[in-house]
Design a protein around this motif. Structure first.
Motif, mmCIF file in Angstrom:
data_model
loop_
_atom_site.group_PDB
_atom_site.id
_atom_site.type_symbol
_atom_site.label_atom_id
_atom_site.label_comp_id
_atom_site.label_asym_id
_atom_site.label_seq_id
_atom_site.Cartn_x
_atom_site.Cartn_y
_atom_site.Cartn_z
ATOM 1 N N GLU A 74 18.713 51.441 18.115
ATOM 2 C CA GLU A 74 19.366 52.638 17.602
ATOM 3 C C GLU A 74 20.869 52.623 17.848
ATOM 4 O OE1 GLU A 74 16.445 52.569 19.064
ATOM 5 O OE2 GLU A 74 15.243 53.305 17.388
ATOM 6 N N ASP A 75 21.323 51.789 18.765
ATOM 7 C CA ASP A 75 22.752 51.685 19.048
ATOM 8 C C ASP A 75 23.440 50.675 18.140
ATOM 9 O OD1 ASP A 75 22.658 53.465 21.310
ATOM 10 O OD2 ASP A 75 21.682 51.854 22.418
ATOM 11 N N GLY A 76 22.677 50.078 17.205
ATOM 12 C CA GLY A 76 23.246 49.012 16.383
ATOM 13 C C GLY A 76 23.391 47.739 17.192
ATOM 14 N N PHE A 77 24.291 46.858 16.765
ATOM 15 C CA PHE A 77 24.493 45.606 17.497
ATOM 16 C C PHE A 77 25.966 45.351 17.789
ATOM 17 C CE2 PHE A 77 20.314 44.471 15.501
ATOM 18 C CZ PHE A 77 19.610 44.333 16.678
ATOM 19 N N ASP A 78 26.776 46.390 17.781
ATOM 20 C CA ASP A 78 28.198 46.216 18.048
ATOM 21 C C ASP A 78 28.468 45.809 19.491
ATOM 22 O OD1 ASP A 78 28.749 46.887 15.461
ATOM 23 O OD2 ASP A 78 29.215 48.991 15.882
ATOM 24 N N TRP A 79 27.473 45.961 20.354
ATOM 25 C CA TRP A 79 27.627 45.601 21.753
ATOM 26 C C TRP A 79 27.372 44.114 21.997
ATOM 27 C CZ3 TRP A 79 22.674 43.964 22.724
ATOM 28 C CH2 TRP A 79 21.654 44.562 21.975
ATOM 29 N N PHE A 80 27.091 43.373 20.922
ATOM 30 C CA PHE A 80 26.798 41.946 21.033
ATOM 31 C C PHE A 80 27.881 41.168 20.297
ATOM 32 C CE2 PHE A 80 24.811 38.093 19.241
ATOM 33 C CZ PHE A 80 24.412 37.483 20.416
ATOM 34 N N GLY A 81 28.383 40.086 20.902
ATOM 35 C CA GLY A 81 29.440 39.293 20.279
ATOM 36 C C GLY A 81 29.108 37.817 20.237
ATOM 37 N N TRP A 82 30.061 37.023 19.739
ATOM 38 C CA TRP A 82 29.807 35.607 19.468
ATOM 39 C C TRP A 82 30.691 34.678 20.297
ATOM 40 C CZ3 TRP A 82 25.547 35.629 16.684
ATOM 41 C CH2 TRP A 82 25.266 36.767 15.917
ATOM 42 N N ASP A 83 31.355 35.225 21.283
ATOM 43 C CA ASP A 83 32.219 34.439 22.162
ATOM 44 C C ASP A 83 31.349 33.641 23.141
ATOM 45 O OD1 ASP A 83 33.951 33.433 24.053
ATOM 46 O OD2 ASP A 83 35.083 35.292 24.307
ATOM 47 N N PRO A 84 31.406 32.306 23.093
ATOM 48 C CA PRO A 84 30.522 31.505 23.959
ATOM 49 C C PRO A 84 30.800 31.645 25.437
ATOM 50 C CG PRO A 84 32.128 30.108 22.834
ATOM 51 C CD PRO A 84 32.246 31.473 22.221
ATOM 52 N N THR A 85 31.905 32.319 25.793
ATOM 53 C CA THR A 85 32.189 32.519 27.226
ATOM 54 C C THR A 85 31.565 33.797 27.768
ATOM 55 O OG1 THR A 85 34.285 33.710 26.825
ATOM 56 C CG2 THR A 85 34.382 31.302 26.964
ATOM 57 N N GLU A 86 30.944 34.602 26.895
ATOM 58 C CA GLU A 86 30.246 35.796 27.369
ATOM 59 C C GLU A 86 29.057 35.378 28.243
ATOM 60 O OE1 GLU A 86 30.942 38.867 27.208
ATOM 61 O OE2 GLU A 86 32.399 39.101 25.586
ATOM 62 N N PRO A 87 28.730 36.163 29.273
ATOM 63 C CA PRO A 87 27.663 35.755 30.209
ATOM 64 C C PRO A 87 26.331 35.445 29.529
ATOM 65 C CG PRO A 87 28.884 37.611 31.102
ATOM 66 C CD PRO A 87 29.386 37.412 29.698
ATOM 67 N N TYR A 88 25.962 36.236 28.508
ATOM 68 C CA TYR A 88 24.667 35.997 27.871
ATOM 69 C C TYR A 88 24.622 34.668 27.136
ATOM 70 C CZ TYR A 88 27.420 38.845 24.521
ATOM 71 O OH TYR A 88 28.408 39.393 23.742
ATOM 72 N N TRP A 89 25.752 34.252 26.553
ATOM 73 C CA TRP A 89 25.780 32.935 25.920
ATOM 74 C C TRP A 89 25.815 31.834 26.981
ATOM 75 C CZ3 TRP A 89 24.136 32.336 21.325
ATOM 76 C CH2 TRP A 89 24.405 33.255 20.307
#
Length: 357
Positions: A74-89
């Motif tokens: 419901e929050d959309g996906f604006d909280w997710f990005g494509w920068d490979p240095t982000e912790p999740y990546w």
């Protein structure tokens, strides 16, 4: 052939996450490759509905809570990005690299769809082929890419034309264009339509929500709105819908608005609507020029008057013909052999490539 398929760290490969087009493509891609008799190693979360030879869990509920907090669809996906240095990546790529290292064999293929977020995978395995499949973004990095439309392939190639030495990059013979793909069973057909138009997708300006609102306001028509984001003050908002409800809404609508304001690489909603036999009302650029025959499958418009005329004329189109056309272009049964042929072409690169007889 053997495929190592990397899922995305912010979702699970289940139908629940159908509103994330990248996750949708990962799930169905695995299904298609397995149906063609290939081996598929899927690197994803702990819940999975994709067919695969082996599911390798590389992120858990605890990881996602640490990375993203309590955010939901419901929050959309604006909280997710494509920068490979982000912790999740960083975390998920590190685990995927370790797991592939234990399983890889010569001539395996790594399949990614996360743009630059997945770039460390290609760097880690220069001895294997890395393929970006279903490219609908600009941050391409792999040597081999499958675009969703010629419009988008040309846009990405053209964006690179200003680079020094670009004219020395001869013949992208191992790029390809293969449309997005869908399980027909998820999209019911109905020749009978109810008295409403539908807008479904991210409720952002770029997707053209205001065009749908302005058109229906001008006509005094009913508009149903579904998707993540802030709903407009006009129309009936039904929230974020699941696969079943999505199909119901699309199949019964008089028409589905997909008036993207940017150059749409593909636009899944319009293909899904056509699979339900429902006319689509789109803008006149991007992938729509390749997929929507004006006045047959829907209408491509450039002015408010044209959008209003299209909405009024949508009921005159042949709903069964629209569905038949969509099945012939976008069903997994049709697309799976196209991907199989593409990967067979890549196999020649281990031999003489372009000159393989």
């Amino acid at each position: 052939m053997r495929f190592h398929v990397a899922a995305l760290p912010h979702t699970l490969t289940t139908k629940y996450y159908c509103s994330c087009p990248f996750t949708h493509k990962v799930r169905k891609f695995c299904d298609m490759m397995m149906s063609m008799g290939h081996e598929v190693y899927l690197y994803a979360g702990e819940e999975n509905e994709a067919a695969c030879s082996e599911l390798i869990t590389v992120h858990t509920a605890a990881d996602r809570l640490r990375w993203f907090g309590e955010r939901t669809l419901e929050d959309g996906f604006d909280w997710f990005g494509w920068d490979p240095t982000e912790p999740y990546w960083v975390d998920s790529n590190r685990r995927i690299i370790a797991e592939i290292s234990e399983r890889k064999q010569p001539r395996d293929v790594i399949c990614v769809i996360g743009g630059s977020g997945n770039s460390p995978l290609a760097e880690a395995f220069p001895d294997l082929q890395t393929v970006e499949f279903g490219v609908g973004y600009s941050g391409v990095f792999a040597r081999h890419r499958v675009f969703e439309s010629y419009a988008w392939m040309h846009a990405v190639h053209g964006a690179c034309s200003g680079r020094p030495g670009i004219m020395s990059e001869r013949g992208r013979f191992y790029d390809a264009v293969i449309p997005n793909y869908y399980d027909v069973g998820d999209f019911p057909f109905s020749a009978e339509k109810d008295d409403y138009f539908l807008f479904i997708g991210r409720l952002v300006e770029a997707k053209g929500i205001q065009i749908a609102v302005d058109t229906c306001k001008r006509l005094g028509a009913n508009l149903v709105v579904a998707g993540a984001g802030t709903p407009p003050s006009f129309g009936e908002y039904v929230g974020v819908v699941d696969v079943r409800r999505r199909g119901e809404l699309m199949s019964r609508a008089r028409g589905v608005f997909v008036p993207s304001l940017y150059l749409e690489p593909f636009g899944s909603v319009h293909a899904e609507a056509m699979l339900c036999g429902t006319p689509v009302i789109t803008t006149d650029w991007g992938a729509f020029c390749e997929t929507v025959r004006h006045g047959v499958h829907g209408y491509r418009c450039r002015t408010l008057r044209e959008f209003c005329d299209a909405a009024e004329a949508a009921g005159d189109l042949d709903h069964r013909a629209i569905r038949d056309y969509a099945i012939s272009r976008f069903s997994t049964e049709v697309i799976a052999p196209q991907y199989d042929s593409y990967f067979r072409r890549l196999e020649t690169l281990w031999e003489d490539g372009f000159y393989t007889w």
